[in-house]
Structure formats: C-alpha cells, structure tokens
Write a protein that holds these residues in place. Structure first.
Motif, PDB file in Angstrom:
ATOM      1  N   THR A   1       0.841  -1.195   0.000  1.00 18.04           N
ATOM      2  CA  THR A   1       0.000   0.000   0.000  1.00 18.04           C
ATOM      3  C   THR A   1       0.874   1.242   0.000  1.00 18.04           C
ATOM      4  O   THR A   1       2.053   1.200   0.344  1.00 18.04           O
ATOM      5  N   SER A   2       0.288   2.353  -0.365  1.00 20.68           N
ATOM      6  CA  SER A   2       1.048   3.588  -0.524  1.00 20.68           C
ATOM      7  C   SER A   2       1.579   4.097   0.819  1.00 20.68           C
ATOM      8  O   SER A   2       0.821   4.202   1.798  1.00 20.68           O
TER       9      SER A   2
ATOM     10  N   ALA B   1       7.292  10.256  13.032  1.00 23.57           N
ATOM     11  CA  ALA B   1       7.343  10.793  11.667  1.00 23.57           C
ATOM     12  C   ALA B   1       8.776  10.786  11.141  1.00 23.57           C
ATOM     13  O   ALA B   1       9.016  10.482   9.963  1.00 23.57           O
ATOM     14  N   ALA B   2       9.738  11.112  12.016  1.00 26.49           N
ATOM     15  CA  ALA B   2      11.148  11.084  11.601  1.00 26.49           C
ATOM     16  C   ALA B   2      11.559   9.671  11.199  1.00 26.49           C
ATOM     17  O   ALA B   2      12.264   9.475  10.194  1.00 26.49           O
ATOM     18  N   ALA B   3      11.112   8.674  11.977  1.00 25.28           N
ATOM     19  CA  ALA B   3      11.424   7.283  11.629  1.00 25.28           C
ATOM     20  C   ALA B   3      10.771   6.898  10.304  1.00 25.28           C
ATOM     21  O   ALA B   3      11.372   6.179   9.492  1.00 25.28           O
ATOM     22  N   PHE B   4       9.561   7.390  10.073  1.00 20.93           N
ATOM     23  CA  PHE B   4       8.854   7.102   8.821  1.00 20.93           C
ATOM     24  C   PHE B   4       9.643   7.641   7.626  1.00 20.93           C
ATOM     25  O   PHE B   4       9.876   6.920   6.638  1.00 20.93           O
ATOM     26  N   PHE B   5      10.074   8.905   7.703  1.00 20.25           N
ATOM     27  CA  PHE B   5      10.816   9.496   6.580  1.00 20.25           C
ATOM     28  C   PHE B   5      12.214   8.904   6.460  1.00 20.25           C
ATOM     29  O   PHE B   5      12.758   8.808   5.355  1.00 20.25           O
ATOM     30  N   TRP B   6      12.802   8.500   7.571  1.00 13.99           N
ATOM     31  CA  TRP B   6      14.106   7.834   7.527  1.00 13.99           C
ATOM     32  C   TRP B   6      13.990   6.522   6.761  1.00 13.99           C
ATOM     33  O   TRP B   6      14.861   6.174   5.952  1.00 13.99           O
ATOM     34  N   LEU B   7      12.913   5.790   7.021  1.00  8.54           N
ATOM     35  CA  LEU B   7      12.704   4.525   6.322  1.00  8.54           C
ATOM     36  C   LEU B   7      12.446   4.737   4.831  1.00  8.54           C
ATOM     37  O   LEU B   7      13.061   4.086   3.977  1.00  8.54           O
ATOM     38  N   THR B   8      11.545   5.661   4.522  1.00  5.79           N
ATOM     39  CA  THR B   8      11.117   5.805   3.123  1.00  5.79           C
ATOM     40  C   THR B   8      12.122   6.576   2.275  1.00  5.79           C
ATOM     41  O   THR B   8      12.260   6.304   1.081  1.00  5.79           O
ATOM     42  N   ARG B   9      12.832   7.542   2.866  1.00  3.69           N
ATOM     43  CA  ARG B   9      13.746   8.384   2.074  1.00  3.69           C
ATOM     44  C   ARG B   9      15.189   7.889   2.154  1.00  3.69           C
ATOM     45  O   ARG B   9      15.827   7.640   1.132  1.00  3.69           O
ATOM     46  N   ARG B  10      15.701   7.750   3.364  1.00  2.00           N
ATOM     47  CA  ARG B  10      17.114   7.383   3.515  1.00  2.00           C
ATOM     48  C   ARG B  10      17.355   5.900   3.254  1.00  2.00           C
ATOM     49  O   ARG B  10      18.350   5.533   2.624  1.00  2.00           O
ATOM     50  N   GLN B  11      16.465   5.051   3.773  1.00  7.71           N
ATOM     51  CA  GLN B  11      16.657   3.612   3.619  1.00  7.71           C
ATOM     52  C   GLN B  11      15.942   3.040   2.397  1.00  7.71           C
ATOM     53  O   GLN B  11      16.064   1.843   2.121  1.00  7.71           O
ATOM     54  N   ARG B  12      15.181   3.881   1.696  1.00  7.29           N
ATOM     55  CA  ARG B  12      14.458   3.460   0.493  1.00  7.29           C
ATOM     56  C   ARG B  12      13.637   2.189   0.756  1.00  7.29           C
ATOM     57  O   ARG B  12      13.734   1.190   0.043  1.00  7.29           O
ATOM     58  N   PHE B  13      12.848   2.242   1.804  1.00  9.78           N
ATOM     59  CA  PHE B  13      12.055   1.101   2.239  1.00  9.78           C
ATOM     60  C   PHE B  13      11.079   0.674   1.145  1.00  9.78           C
ATOM     61  O   PHE B  13      10.335   1.492   0.596  1.00  9.78           O
TER      62      PHE B  13
ATOM     63  N   LEU C   1       8.154  -2.578  26.001  1.00  7.66           N
ATOM     64  CA  LEU C   1       7.939  -1.671  24.873  1.00  7.66           C
ATOM     65  C   LEU C   1       9.153  -1.648  23.946  1.00  7.66           C
ATOM     66  O   LEU C   1       9.014  -1.664  22.716  1.00  7.66           O
ATOM     67  N   ILE C   2      10.345  -1.627  24.521  1.00  5.11           N
ATOM     68  CA  ILE C   2      11.565  -1.602  23.712  1.00  5.11           C
ATOM     69  C   ILE C   2      11.680  -2.876  22.872  1.00  5.11           C
ATOM     70  O   ILE C   2      11.995  -2.827  21.675  1.00  5.11           O
ATOM     71  N   THR C   3      11.398  -4.024  23.489  1.00  2.22           N
ATOM     72  CA  THR C   3      11.471  -5.287  22.755  1.00  2.22           C
ATOM     73  C   THR C   3      10.428  -5.345  21.647  1.00  2.22           C
ATOM     74  O   THR C   3      10.714  -5.816  20.536  1.00  2.22           O
ATOM     75  N   SER C   4       9.208  -4.864  21.936  1.00  2.00           N
ATOM     76  CA  SER C   4       8.152  -4.891  20.918  1.00  2.00           C
ATOM     77  C   SER C   4       8.546  -4.065  19.694  1.00  2.00           C
ATOM     78  O   SER C   4       8.372  -4.507  18.549  1.00  2.00           O
ATOM     79  N   PHE C   5       9.086  -2.864  19.919  1.00  4.80           N
ATOM     80  CA  PHE C   5       9.492  -2.038  18.782  1.00  4.80           C
ATOM     81  C   PHE C   5      10.735  -2.606  18.105  1.00  4.80           C
ATOM     82  O   PHE C   5      10.903  -2.451  16.882  1.00  4.80           O
ATOM     83  N   GLY C   6      11.619  -3.249  18.870  1.00  3.70           N
ATOM     84  CA  GLY C   6      12.750  -3.921  18.240  1.00  3.70           C
ATOM     85  C   GLY C   6      12.290  -5.020  17.296  1.00  3.70           C
ATOM     86  O   GLY C   6      12.811  -5.165  16.181  1.00  3.70           O
ATOM     87  N   MET C   7      11.306  -5.817  17.719  1.00  2.78           N
ATOM     88  CA  MET C   7      10.750  -6.861  16.845  1.00  2.78           C
ATOM     89  C   MET C   7      10.070  -6.251  15.625  1.00  2.78           C
ATOM     90  O   MET C   7      10.152  -6.801  14.523  1.00  2.78           O
ATOM     91  N   LEU C   8       9.409  -5.107  15.816  1.00  2.00           N
ATOM     92  CA  LEU C   8       8.801  -4.407  14.680  1.00  2.00           C
ATOM     93  C   LEU C   8       9.862  -4.015  13.663  1.00  2.00           C
ATOM     94  O   LEU C   8       9.673  -4.200  12.448  1.00  2.00           O
ATOM     95  N   GLY C   9      10.999  -3.482  14.130  1.00  2.00           N
ATOM     96  CA  GLY C   9      12.071  -3.097  13.217  1.00  2.00           C
ATOM     97  C   GLY C   9      12.607  -4.272  12.424  1.00  2.00           C
ATOM     98  O   GLY C   9      12.877  -4.158  11.218  1.00  2.00           O
ATOM     99  N   ILE C  10      12.750  -5.424  13.084  1.00  2.00           N
ATOM    100  CA  ILE C  10      13.238  -6.617  12.385  1.00  2.00           C
ATOM    101  C   ILE C  10      12.239  -7.064  11.324  1.00  2.00           C
ATOM    102  O   ILE C  10      12.611  -7.417  10.195  1.00  2.00           O
ATOM    103  N   LEU C  11      10.957  -7.060  11.671  1.00  2.00           N
ATOM    104  CA  LEU C  11       9.937  -7.450  10.692  1.00  2.00           C
ATOM    105  C   LEU C  11       9.912  -6.486   9.508  1.00  2.00           C
ATOM    106  O   LEU C  11       9.734  -6.918   8.353  1.00  2.00           O
ATOM    107  N   LEU C  12      10.082  -5.198   9.762  1.00  2.00           N
ATOM    108  CA  LEU C  12      10.154  -4.238   8.663  1.00  2.00           C
ATOM    109  C   LEU C  12      11.349  -4.541   7.760  1.00  2.00           C
ATOM    110  O   LEU C  12      11.265  -4.436   6.526  1.00  2.00           O
ATOM    111  N   ALA C  13      12.473  -4.917   8.373  1.00  2.00           N
ATOM    112  CA  ALA C  13      13.667  -5.259   7.584  1.00  2.00           C
ATOM    113  C   ALA C  13      13.409  -6.485   6.715  1.00  2.00           C
ATOM    114  O   ALA C  13      13.793  -6.525   5.531  1.00  2.00           O
TER     115      ALA C  13
END
Length: 547
Positions: free
Chosen positions: A6-7, A56-68, A508-520
């Motif tokens: 999705t967009s 929002a910074a993480a969102f733009f970091w993913l889409t712009r810098r990391q070319r997610f 909370l830290i572990t949950s977001f860490g797992m989210l980052g891995i799944l995004l990767a």
C-alpha cells in the motif's frame, strides 16, 4: 497469502489521523479530570502527542534514507496500539486515586466523589431543593480544591528527567536498529551460522541472573527478565531449526530419527530452568507456543503436529488437575495459584493449602493481624486475604462489563480501582472507558499486525528468515492472546503485558525492536521480488536492431 504493498503516503495520513484522534482523547481526559476535581498534567499530554515527531522522523528515515520497499501496515498498526496505550496510561497516572496508597487513596477517592456530588447539586438542583438541603441556595458547601499528585510530571524539567520520556524514545531507536541490522544478508548469515553459540551465550548469564537476582518473576523491581533475551533465544532456535528441518522431516511412526530429534529437544528446552525459577507460566505459554508454530512451519508433518497437540493438552491438563493437589510435584506455587484463580475466582481455597498458605500469612502480616484461632474468624480472614489477592481479576471483569458497547467515556469510568491496570490489565481499562468499540479496535490492530507479519513469513525466500518472521509475529500474537484472554478470564491470568499498549520498559523496547526486524524482512522480501522480476524481464526481452 499475498500482501500487496500500500502507498506510504496513505500510512503517513493514517498515522497523522491516529495522533489527531489521540489529541481529542487527551482533551477529554483533562476535561473529565476537572469534573472530578483533579488536574491532569497538560505538559504530559503535550509530551505524549509530541511522540508523533520521532515517529514521523522514523517514517521518513525509512522511506527516504533507507528506500524502504516493504509494507508499512506493520508500522501503522503498532503506532495505533502505542498511541492508544499512551492515552490510557495518561488517564490512569493522572488520577490521584490511582497513584495513592492506603489512607491517601481513600481520601483521594472521597474527594473525587464529593466533587461530583456537589457538581450535580449545583447544576441539577433548583433553589428550593438547595434551601431544603442546606438552608439557603448560597449555603451549598464549596467543592474540594483541585487535587495535585505529589509526584508527577508537571514542568518541562520533569518531562526531561522522566523515564516515561526516555523509554519510548529508546523503543523507537530499537526499531531503527532492528531494521538497519537485519536488512543485511551478511548479518543474517552470521546469525544463522552461530545460532547454537548465541543460545548458550544467552542462557548462561540469563540463568545466573534469574537464579541469583530474580524473585517471583521480576528483576530489579518490576522488570521482567525475559523481555531482554526473547529475540536472542528466537534467533538461536530459528537458526538451529533452519539447519536441521530437512532431517526432522524424515519420520517413522510420525517421529524423526533420534540422533536429530534429541539434540534439537535439548536446544529447545534450554529456557525451561529459568522459566521454573521465575515461576513465569505466561512467558512459558508464549515462548513454547512460538516454538510449536516454528516447528510446524519448518517440518510440516501431520503426525508430528498431532504429537505436539497431544503434548500441549497433557501439559495444560496436568496444570489444570494439579491446581487442587496436596503437594507441588516440583511445579512453582504461582502456577497453581493462577490455575486455581482461573477456575475459582470467587471461591477461596483453604488457608492451609500448600500454595496459598504463604500468601495468607503475608496478608495477616501486612494488615498487622494476629493469626486467628476461632474457625469462623479464620474463614473470614481467609476470605479477606483471597479477595484482596484476586481484586485485580475481579475488578477488571467488572470494568469490562460496565463498559458496554461505547464505554463510560475517557476519564469517566473507574479503571483506577484495578491494581496495576496500566500494565497487565490495561485491556480492562480500555474496555471500561471506550467499550466494546475500543476493545475491538485493539484486537483489529493486533490482527492487522499478525496478518502482515504472516505475509512476510510466507514471502521469505529462505527458511531462516521465514522462521524469524513467523516467530516475531507469533510473539506479538500469543502475548496479546494470553494477556487479553487472562483479563477476560478465558485463560489463566499470567501477568504479561499487551504488546505496544501496556506501560513498561523492556516490554515496549522489545516490541518495537521486533517491529524493526519485521520491517527489515519485509523490505528484503520486496527487494528480492523486484530483482527477480527485473531478471525475468531482461531474460525474455528480444533484441531489436536499430538502423
């Protein structure tokens, strides 16, 4: 299961909408607090809304810098759960009754009730009724002054020094680190090759920490030791299973060869000793539920699935029957208590029951009561001790029932009467004040997260990343099921948090860490698919001569 991308712009709009709705919720909590005579901190509300900036910074970091190139649905679902959880925690911690203990708590409750009573008199009674009650319309007693919590974040300095500011920021950094680290082929190959060493290197210090420094499932106060090592144990199990699953598929009578099965069972059972030392039945259910899912994903043998289900049923049935046993059979007393509470919430056990006797004696000591000798008094004290112990479960159920379809309204219910409702029982607070609608919204967000995570696992090109994605998704799914099932008394209450929603540090830290891995892993799937498509197109193109 295929998940069409999705967009990202749509998800950015959804994240903005989530925080816009949260802003309305914070205004409602502040307004409700004023009605009840206390003053929620506007500074904390502003801090919580400001978490939209690093997201929002993480969102733009993913889409712009990391070319997610993966699916943003995971991030949006997690942000919804996080924002909802922050709002409910704000409502609870700003209430003076929730933060108080003993006599101070009773005083805070009475001040709130008196404020509401006098407000109803001022707004609902005419002068004749006021004269009848107080002798004059102007003789109505003044409302109690606004209550202020003795320790709370009211100034900018308080916010900058608060752990409630640093933990979410650390969680966002964990998400970024998980994405950056696990998007690399070299890193994933190294982790798979060293899976056994990772398991041992995690188990040894963790076992020492658990056996020497933990008590009743907690370390350093309210920290759960399991959260910090959950991902490491998963990496070890997934790596070993990815190396041996072909051998485990070779079965006779539904069982694989012993030379492969026995070493694998030893690896899978490594966390058992810490589980029993911590008496942490909830994490045991979550962890071995994930193990079972990974085994099914890799081996895919119907006979072994049947054996696994029978084993789970035997273990669960053993705990169920043993909850009324006369001795412990080596099983921690907290496990017996959880199962008995599940079956007999409003039926106290005998005061001399082996797993309950210590809690009964602790209650008498806390209330500074002498052990009674009269049988009737013993029964009365035992009932008091039991209902004090199960207050969290019973009050949580009452709150869910009171919520109805749309809830009492933010700040207008009584979730503050449930002990530690910001953590284990936050779902009951959500259901009481936002009703079935809010509870279903949480379930839908968890469902979206699990759906997206499952699609990532199915789209993985190798067994290790497939198992890793399935395991991370399974952790979130099983933890949510165990937490919400315990609150609703569909399962034994286990004391684990609701991912992304509950108040907590490592959770909370572990949950977001797992989210980052799944995004990767989602990004890797998309890039692999794109490269494969480009290679297919280039191989099918016919050269065209140009004159």
């Amino acid at each position: 299961m295929k998940l069409k991308r999705t967009s990202p712009s749509l998800h950015l709009l959804l994240i903005g909408t989530i925080f816009g709705a949260a802003l309305v919720g914070y205004v409602a909590v502040i307004w409700s607090g004023a009605l009840r005579g206390y003053n929620p901190s506007r500074t904390v509300a502003a801090r919580d809304i400001a978490f939209a900036v690093p997201i929002a910074a993480a969102f733009f970091w993913l889409t712009r810098r990391q070319r997610f190139r993966g699916e943003m649905m995971l991030l949006t679902a997690a942000v919804f759960l996080f924002a909802f959880g922050q709002l409910v925690q704000y409502r609870l911690f700003s209430d003076p009754e929730y933060g108080a203990r003993g006599g101070a708590r009773a005083k805070a409750r009475e001040a709130k009730a008196q404020t509401v009573r006098l407000l109803n008199i001022q707004t609902g009674y005419d002068d004749e009724k006021k004269t009848f009650m107080f002798g004059s319309p102007t003789a109505v007693p003044a409302k109690p002054g606004l209550q202020q919590l003795p320790v709370y974040e009211y100034s900018l300095g308080d916010i900058l020094k608060s752990v409630n500011t640093y933990v979410p920021l650390a969680a966002f950094l964990a998400m970024a680190a998980g994405f950056r680290f696990f998007k690399s082929d070299r890193v994933l190959l190294w982790l798979q090759r060293h899976a056994f060493i990772i398991g041992l290197a995690t188990l040894l210090p963790f076992a020492i920490l658990v056996l020497a420094f933990s008590e009743e499932g907690k370390f350093l106060g309210q920290t759960t030791p399991w959260e910090g090592v959950k991902i490491l144990f998963l990496l070890s199990f997934a790596g070993i299973l990815a190396d041996t699953y072909r051998h485990l598929r070779l079965t006779r009578w539904g069982l694989p060869p012993a030379r492969y099965l026995l070493p694998f069972i030893v690896i899978a059972a490594m966390p058992v000793v810490p589980f029993f030392a911590l008496s942490d039945f909830g994490q045991m259910m979550v962890f071995f539920g994930v193990y079972l899912i990974l085994y099914i994903v890799a081996v895919r043998k119907t006979g072994q699935l049947a054996y696994a289900l029978v084993l789970v049923a035997v273990v669960f049935g053993t705990f169920f029957v043993a909850s009324s046993a006369k001795s412990g059979f080596g099983i921690p007393r907290r496990v017996y208590f959880r199962f008995y509470q599940w079956q007999h919430t409003w039926e106290p056990p005998s005061q001399d029951t082996w797993w309950w006797q210590r809690d009964y004696e602790r209650y008498l000591q806390a209330k500074k009561l002498q052990p009674p000798s009269d049988p009737q008094e013993i029964k009365q004290r035992n009932n008091e001790a039991w209902f004090d112990k199960v207050l969290q479960q019973s009050q949580g159920l009452f709150g869910v029932n009171e919520g109805g379809v749309l809830g009492e309204g933010l700040g207008l219910g009584f979730p503050e009467t449930v002990p530690i409702s910001d953590s284990d029982f936050i779902y009951s607070a959500i259901a009481e004040e936002t009703g079935l609608a809010g509870g279903l919204a949480v379930l839908l967000a968890v469902g979206v997260f699990v759906f997206a995570g499952t699609a990532i696992a199915l789209g993985a090109q190798d067994m290790f990343t497939k198992l890793l994605a399935a395991g991370l998704t399974g952790f979130v799914a099983f933890q949510a099921i165990v937490n919400i099932g315990g609150v609703l008394r569909l399962l034994p209450m286990t004391g684990i948090t609701l991912p992304f929603v509950s108040h907590g540090g490592w959770s909370l830290i572990t949950s977001f860490g797992m989210l980052g891995i799944l995004l990767a892993l989602s990004h890797r799937n998309a890039v692999t698919k794109l490269l494969s498509s480009e290679r297919t197109q280039s191989s099918t193109q016919t050269p065209v001569s140009v004159r």
